[in-house]
Design an enzyme around this catalytic site. Structure first.
Site, PDB file in Angstrom:
ATOM      1  N   HIS A  44       0.695  -1.417   0.045  1.00 29.16           N
ATOM      2  CA  HIS A  44       0.037   0.147   0.019  1.00 29.16           C
ATOM      3  C   HIS A  44       0.702   1.173  -0.038  1.00 29.16           C
ATOM      4  O   HIS A  44       0.454   2.246  -0.789  1.00 29.16           O
ATOM      5  CB  HIS A  44      -0.939   0.088   1.220  1.00 29.16           C
ATOM      6  CG  HIS A  44      -2.073   0.877   1.058  1.00 29.16           C
ATOM      7  ND1 HIS A  44      -3.186   0.991   0.251  1.00 29.16           N
ATOM      8  CD2 HIS A  44      -2.320   2.182   1.837  1.00 29.16           C
ATOM      9  CE1 HIS A  44      -3.882   1.925   0.432  1.00 29.16           C
ATOM     10  NE2 HIS A  44      -3.396   2.752   1.422  1.00 29.16           N
ATOM     11  N   HIS A  90     -10.038   3.080  -0.584  1.00 25.91           N
ATOM     12  CA  HIS A  90     -10.236   2.761   0.872  1.00 25.91           C
ATOM     13  C   HIS A  90     -11.091   1.250   0.561  1.00 25.91           C
ATOM     14  O   HIS A  90     -12.069   1.202   1.357  1.00 25.91           O
ATOM     15  CB  HIS A  90     -10.882   3.752   1.554  1.00 25.91           C
ATOM     16  CG  HIS A  90     -10.282   3.883   2.660  1.00 25.91           C
ATOM     17  ND1 HIS A  90     -10.835   4.090   3.974  1.00 25.91           N
ATOM     18  CD2 HIS A  90      -8.814   4.062   2.887  1.00 25.91           C
ATOM     19  CE1 HIS A  90      -9.809   4.566   4.874  1.00 25.91           C
ATOM     20  NE2 HIS A  90      -8.790   4.377   4.270  1.00 25.91           N
TER      21      HIS A  90
END
Length: 733
Positions: A44, A90
């Site tokens: 990420h 998200h």
């Protein structure tokens, strides 16, 4: 280190990565340092699987002020004004806890934009869910996720006073195990008042501002860098909790600060929190930093150094101030009732030194940790399924009457109006929204300062990307650009959110690589560079990955906000024209999916020259006052495009389109649009000059939708279009 294998597994680090850590430090790391490496080298934060393919993106043009590498991208929109924008994922948090996951996704992307000095003026979102239409356990859960995500997005954006002006929502079984929530924000700033995430100048103070740090979000970046299994699908402690009221105060305090000459740089605390913000700020400048973690404002008692460094509590910023101005910075944030503390200083050591009550608890070189994460060249392999599906065509299925086909396609939750979603969003706050959600194609906002307009459109067809990851990704760029052009704006640049499955699967890595190549080609051919973006991998549960989903938002500029082009019919009796050519293109089509349950076939070549001619014709004809409305043709073909225009306008259409096969009324051929024309002769002459085919297909008017052998009363069209989605999504309530 004792129990090394167990420690590495917990931190999701490989043995080779650990050996690299030993080389960088020249010693064994302590557990705090292990946690920092784990977060900074997570997928990420580090993009270690994707960086190889992102490097070739076109990122420059005369209007690009800042490309990838900062908190958000920046383009020049004239008269000393700049548009600042980015899209962020998200996904994992929203699947675990839909309300907070989606809300904090909005909060994070807002901070990415206003940390650049821009006031956010528009939000959009790109949402992907599984099947919501059945009565089984999966569909019921997906409907619950839809309701939670939409509420989270709406509540956060509404509290912030930022309009949500558009977006897209898609449904497919491939998202049953992993939904996708991609949030986009655009802000406006003066070109000479843009701020960057840098920490430099020996002795300059490092200041923490915003909300206090708690334990929420611990390990969030690492969690978002792994696939879901039955064991880890309830990771609620790793989901952050948002406070939009605190964020509103933070926004206003930052914008007040930006009017002063007090700071060197500022960075949002996003994924990996204080760790990523501090390492990235120091890394961009080649600086070192000392931070005193016991000075960080704490929300909970007995918090430890690793919790301060790795918490992803929301509504926080890190600032590098000019020495001597720290009290002025603190005064601004405290005036807005926010925490603000000097927690460190910039050094020339090149190291990140962390202290806890006077003891140095970590000492790590900034550059290798923040800038030299592993870059993997993972194995790639073309998926075996492609060979089985590429030759499927419409002729492999029985013929279905066009009227029957239309009635089924038009009821699809993918097609019908999503006002149930966007009515929960405030789309008109700030009073600059020109083209709001539900008005079809791009969304448009006015730039008060110069009278121009910004158009933006989010697009990606996952079915196209499943059957052809290269052309599918290119088509997403093309489609988002076409939507922008249909509003009369010139497409200028994109931001992306590249959502794929597990990169350790060679077939997924091949899909990702092909998607990147497709985006590169399209952006280069269309002169619409990539200025920001995000990669989200490991969107997989129990080894079942999502369809490749490279979501694209195109942003374009119209020199006159008053010349924004609608996308639905405006006047009875007007002539309606089709721009472009229709062939039997049904690969990955809505027709094949809804009628036969198949996502198969192949995509035609994308003709970029023809696409640019289409854009130019609509943009130039609009400038000359020749058009009343324009709507692109995509999912569901001409039939669905016209039906949407009828539903939104409440005006009928009598259309006749010459086709080789009558089913081609549902074909999804590229580079087409429908326009309502004021002066047919002048429009046809302009089309000839540009060199693109146009055909008059009908006339606006009557109380019927008539397209070849398809017909439906306008009232019925409107009823289906505006009530179907609500009926589906609320059936459990």
């Amino acid at each position: 280190m004792e129990n090394l294998d167990e420690v590495l597994k917990k931190h999701k680090l490989t043995m080779d990565e650990y050996k690299n850590i030993l080389s960088i430090l020249g010693r064994e790391p302590n557990m705090l340092e292990m946690g920092i490496f784990s977060s900074m080298w997570s997928e990420h934060c580090s993009y270690k699987s994707s960086k190889k393919y992102l490097r070739g993106f076109p990122t420059s043009a005369p209007w690009v002020i800042q490309g990838p590498g900062e908190n958000a991208g920046v383009i020049d929109v004239g008269d000393g004004m700049a548009a600042v924008f980015k899209m962020e994922s998200h996904n994992h948090p929203s699947f675990i806890e839909p309300y907070q996951g989606a809300a904090t996704g909005v909060g994070g992307i807002l901070r990415d934009v206003f940390t650049m000095g821009a006031r956010p003026v528009a939000n959009m979102n790109s949402l992907r869910f599984g099947n919501i239409t059945n009565n089984d356990k999966i569909s019921k859960h997906q409907r619950y996720l839809v309701r939670g995500v939409v509420a989270g997005i709406g509540d956060y954006g509404n509290c912030m006073g930022v309009p949500t002006v558009g977006g897209e929502t898609f449904f497919d079984e491939s998202y049953n195990g992993n939904i996708l929530v991609n949030a986009f924000t655009l802000g406006l700033a003066k070109t000479d008042e843009i701020f960057y995430g840098r920490a430099e100048g020996i002795g300059n103070p490092v200041i923490y501002v915003g909300s206090k740090t708690g334990r929420d979000g611990l390990g969030g970046a690492v969690m978002a860098s792994d696939s879901f299994t039955e064991e880890n699908k309830s990771l609620r402690p790793t989901v952050q909790v948002g406070d939009p009221f605190a964020e509103k105060l933070l926004l206003e305090a930052c914008l007040e600060l930006f009017k002063k000459d007090y700071i060197v740089g500022i960075q949002d605390m996003g994924a990996a929190g204080l760790t990523s913000s501090s390492f990235e700020m120091a890394g961009r400048s080649g600086s070192g930093m000392k931070m005193y973690l016991d000075k960080v404002p704490a929300r909970e008692p007995n918090m430890q150094p690793f919790e301060f460094m790795l918490s992803e509590s929301q509504e926080r910023m890190l600032i590098c101030a000019k020495k001597g101005y720290e009290d002025k910075v603190l005064d601004i944030f405290r005036k807005w009732d926010l925490d603000a503390e000097v927690i460190g200083e910039v050094t020339d050591t090149g190291n990140m030194e962390l202290f806890w009550h006077g003891e140095r608890v970590a000492n790590m070189p900034v550059q290798p940790v923040g800038e030299q994460a592993p870059v993997y060249d993972r194995p790639v392999k073309e998926p075996e399924y492609l060979a089985k599906i590429k030759n499927t065509s419409l002729y492999d299925f029985q013929k279905i009457d066009n009227q029957e086909a239309f009635e089924k396609l038009f009821c699809s939750v993918e097609v019908v109006d999503k006002s149930w979603i966007f009515e929960q969003y405030d789309s008109m706050v700030q009073t600059n929204t020109v083209k709001a959600p539900g008005s079809l194609d791009a969304s448009v906002i006015r730039i008060k300062e110069n009278g121009k307009a910004l158009a933006m459109s989010s697009d990606c067809n996952p079915r196209y990307n499943y059957i052809d990851p290269f052309k599918g990704a290119a088509a997403a760029v093309v489609e988002s650009g076409r939507n922008v052009a249909m509003s009369g704006a010139r497409p200028l640049a994109i931001t992306d959110c590249l959502n794929y499955g597990n990169p350790e699967n060679p077939e997924v890595m091949w899909q990702f690589a092909q998607g990147c190549y497709g985006i590169k080609e399209a952006c280069a051919k269309l002169n619409t560079p990539v200025v920001s973006g995000n990669v989200s991998l490991y969107n997989e549960t129990n080894k079942i990955g999502v369809f490749p989903t490279p979501a694209i938002v195109m942003v374009g500029l119209n020199d006159d906000a008053n010349k924004t082009l609608p996308s639905s019919f405006q006047k009875e009796g007007s002539s309606v024209y089709l721009i472009g050519d229709t062939k039997s293109d049904f690969g990955g089509s809505l027709y094949m999916k809804e009628l036969f349950g198949k996502v198969e076939g192949s995509l035609s070549e994308i003709d970029y020259e023809k696409e640019l001619k289409l854009w130019n014709l609509v943009i130039e004809a609009n400038k000359d006052g020749l058009l009343s409305c324009a709507k692109d043709v995509n999912v569901g073909g001409i039939a669905i495009a016209l039906a949407k225009m009828v539903a939104v306008s409440g005006k009928g259409i009598d259309a006749n389109v010459e086709l080789n096969d009558k089913r081609d009324i549902f074909s999804e051929s590229f580079s087409r649009a429908i326009v309502e024309v004021v002066d047919g002769n002048a429009f046809e002459a302009k089309a000839r000059d540009i060199g693109i085919n146009v055909t008059k297909i009908g006339t606006v008017g009557s109380n019927m939708l008539k397209i070849n052998d398809i017909s439906m009363a306008v009232d019925s069209v409107k009823k289906i279009y505006f009530t179907r989605f609500k009926e589906v999504v609320e059936q459990d309530i």
